[in-house]
Design a protein around this motif. Structure first.
Motif, PDB file in Angstrom:
ATOM      1  N   THR A   1       0.829  -1.203   0.000  1.00 26.29           N
ATOM      2  CA  THR A   1       0.000   0.000   0.000  1.00 26.29           C
ATOM      3  C   THR A   1       0.864   1.254   0.000  1.00 26.29           C
ATOM      4  OG1 THR A   1      -1.764  -1.165   1.185  1.00 26.29           O
ATOM      5  CG2 THR A   1      -1.820   1.240   1.225  1.00 26.29           C
TER       6      THR A   1
ATOM      7  N   ALA B   1       1.044   4.147  -2.880  1.00 25.88           N
ATOM      8  CA  ALA B   1       0.838   5.558  -2.566  1.00 25.88           C
ATOM      9  C   ALA B   1       1.995   6.410  -3.075  1.00 25.88           C
ATOM     10  CB  ALA B   1       0.666   5.733  -1.059  1.00 25.88           C
TER      11      ALA B   1
ATOM     12  N   GLN C   1       1.783   6.855  -6.919  1.00 23.79           N
ATOM     13  CA  GLN C   1       0.744   7.792  -7.358  1.00 23.79           C
ATOM     14  C   GLN C   1       1.139   9.242  -7.099  1.00 23.79           C
ATOM     15  OE1 GLN C   1      -2.876   6.616  -5.437  1.00 23.79           O
ATOM     16  NE2 GLN C   1      -2.996   4.643  -6.510  1.00 23.79           N
TER      17      GLN C   1
ATOM     18  N   ARG D   1       0.526  11.354  -4.795  1.00 20.16           N
ATOM     19  CA  ARG D   1      -0.572  12.248  -4.404  1.00 20.16           C
ATOM     20  C   ARG D   1      -0.350  12.844  -3.016  1.00 20.16           C
ATOM     21  NH1 ARG D   1      -5.991   8.838  -6.361  1.00 20.16           N
ATOM     22  NH2 ARG D   1      -5.493   8.852  -8.597  1.00 20.16           N
ATOM     23  N   LEU D   2       0.580  12.264  -2.273  1.00 19.70           N
ATOM     24  CA  LEU D   2       0.835  12.769  -0.928  1.00 19.70           C
ATOM     25  C   LEU D   2       1.805  13.939  -0.981  1.00 19.70           C
ATOM     26  CD1 LEU D   2       1.309   9.374   0.945  1.00 19.70           C
ATOM     27  CD2 LEU D   2      -0.685  10.871   1.074  1.00 19.70           C
TER      28      LEU D   2
ATOM     29  N   GLN E   1       5.523  11.588   1.742  1.00 16.54           N
ATOM     30  CA  GLN E   1       6.181  10.617   0.864  1.00 16.54           C
ATOM     31  C   GLN E   1       7.523  10.199   1.469  1.00 16.54           C
ATOM     32  OE1 GLN E   1       6.356  11.472  -3.360  1.00 16.54           O
ATOM     33  NE2 GLN E   1       4.615  12.872  -3.205  1.00 16.54           N
TER      34      GLN E   1
END
Length: 310
Positions: free
Chosen positions: A62, A66, A69, A71-72, A77
């Motif tokens: 997971t 993440a 992607q 997106r954090l 990150q």
């Protein structure tokens, strides 16, 4: 093939502690395959360990998804990239239980070393060190010791890592992570070469005082995750002490008494609950001091690569 080559090239660039999180379970798996122990594997008797390993693996996958992607925020990150080796090292420990590595020691007829530990305790302390704590036994004391053993052990290093992250002390975060992983890996290796069951399991006849009621469901769950001969050294001693020794100067003056209290409570619990001999605890203290000295020395002598968050 190109993807595999790229992945291996990337792993070779990792710091040593990250590499160990993959190398250790790989070696355990290889040993069980080459020794034939895998043929004695009974998954039905290792459901809890398999479930725990699956959950750890799911967490890691997971986190990887993440990161891919993106997106954090960069800071989060960074946390995912740098924190995952800690649960990954625990996943490595679970492979020892999942593949029942103790069966290899049994097949090789390697003797358990509990008598060594008892002889050391008797020579140094007059008797097995946990026996000196029998006058302290009470329901309230047992509750405190159980809570310390089960909860403080994880809360102290993980809490310290998250605290360093929150304070944006990224270089110190890496230093503590290295100390924790090196300590865990060293302990896991010694478990194999110096197999010890612990006084409560190996020599219950030594004790005349019952510890009182326990949460049997909790202990059955905990013991279902344990490798059978995981006593020397006491990692329940080494991990909190290496955390304290690595971070002591970083804690605020008001936090230091709490950290010291938690560390001493965990150390006492290993003896009170009869999981360890005095020899195990002393070995854990020595291991913690050695790892903290090496990690602190290397990080002070070697210029640090930038750990700033982009």
């Amino acid at each position: 093939m190109h993807a595999v080559s790229h992945a291996l090239s990337s792993i070779r660039q990792w710091p040593l502690d990250k590499q160990l999180t993959l190398l250790f379970p790989a070696i355990v798996t290889l040993v069980t395959l080459l020794s034939g122990v895998i043929q004695q594997w009974q998954p039905a008797q290792n459901k809890a360990a398999l479930t725990g390993a699956a959950l750890f693996l799911l967490m890691l996958l997971t986190a990887r998804a993440a990161l891919q992607q993106q997106r954090l925020p960069p800071r989060w990150q960074w946390l995912l990239r740098e924190f995952w080796p800690v649960p990954a090292m625990l996943l490595g420990y679970l492979t020892m239980r999942v593949f029942r590595l103790e069966l290899l020691l049994d097949n090789l007829q390697l003797p358990l070393r509990d008598q060594w530990m008892l002889a050391f305790d008797t020579r140094v302390f007059g008797q097995a060190l946990p026996l000196w704590l029998e006058p302290l036994v009470s329901p309230l004391m047992t509750l405190w010791m159980e809570s310390s053993y089960l909860h403080f052990y994880y809360a102290l290093p993980i809490g310290s890592l998250l605290w360093l992250f929150w304070r944006e002390q990224y270089a110190d975060f890496i230093r503590l992570r290295q100390a924790v992983i090196y300590t865990l890996c060293s302990g896991f290796v010694l478990y194999f070469f110096i197999p010890v069951k612990g006084p409560g399991d190996a020599m219950p006849e030594l004790f005349s005082v019952s510890l009182g009621a326990r949460d049997t469901v909790m202990y059955d769950a905990v013991n279902s995750f344990r490798y059978a001969y995981d006593c020397f050294p006491s990692l329940h001693t080494a991990i909190p002490w290496v955390t304290l020794l690595t971070c002591w100067r970083l804690y605020s003056p008001s936090a230091r008494p709490l950290v010291l209290f938690m560390t001493l409570s965990i150390t006492l619990s290993t003896l009170y609950l009869r999981y360890h001999y005095g020899a195990d605890v002393l070995a854990g203290l020595v291991l913690a001091a050695l790892i903290a000295t090496v990690v602190n020395g290397l990080n002070s002598a070697t210029p640090q690569r930038s750990t700033a968050v982009a």
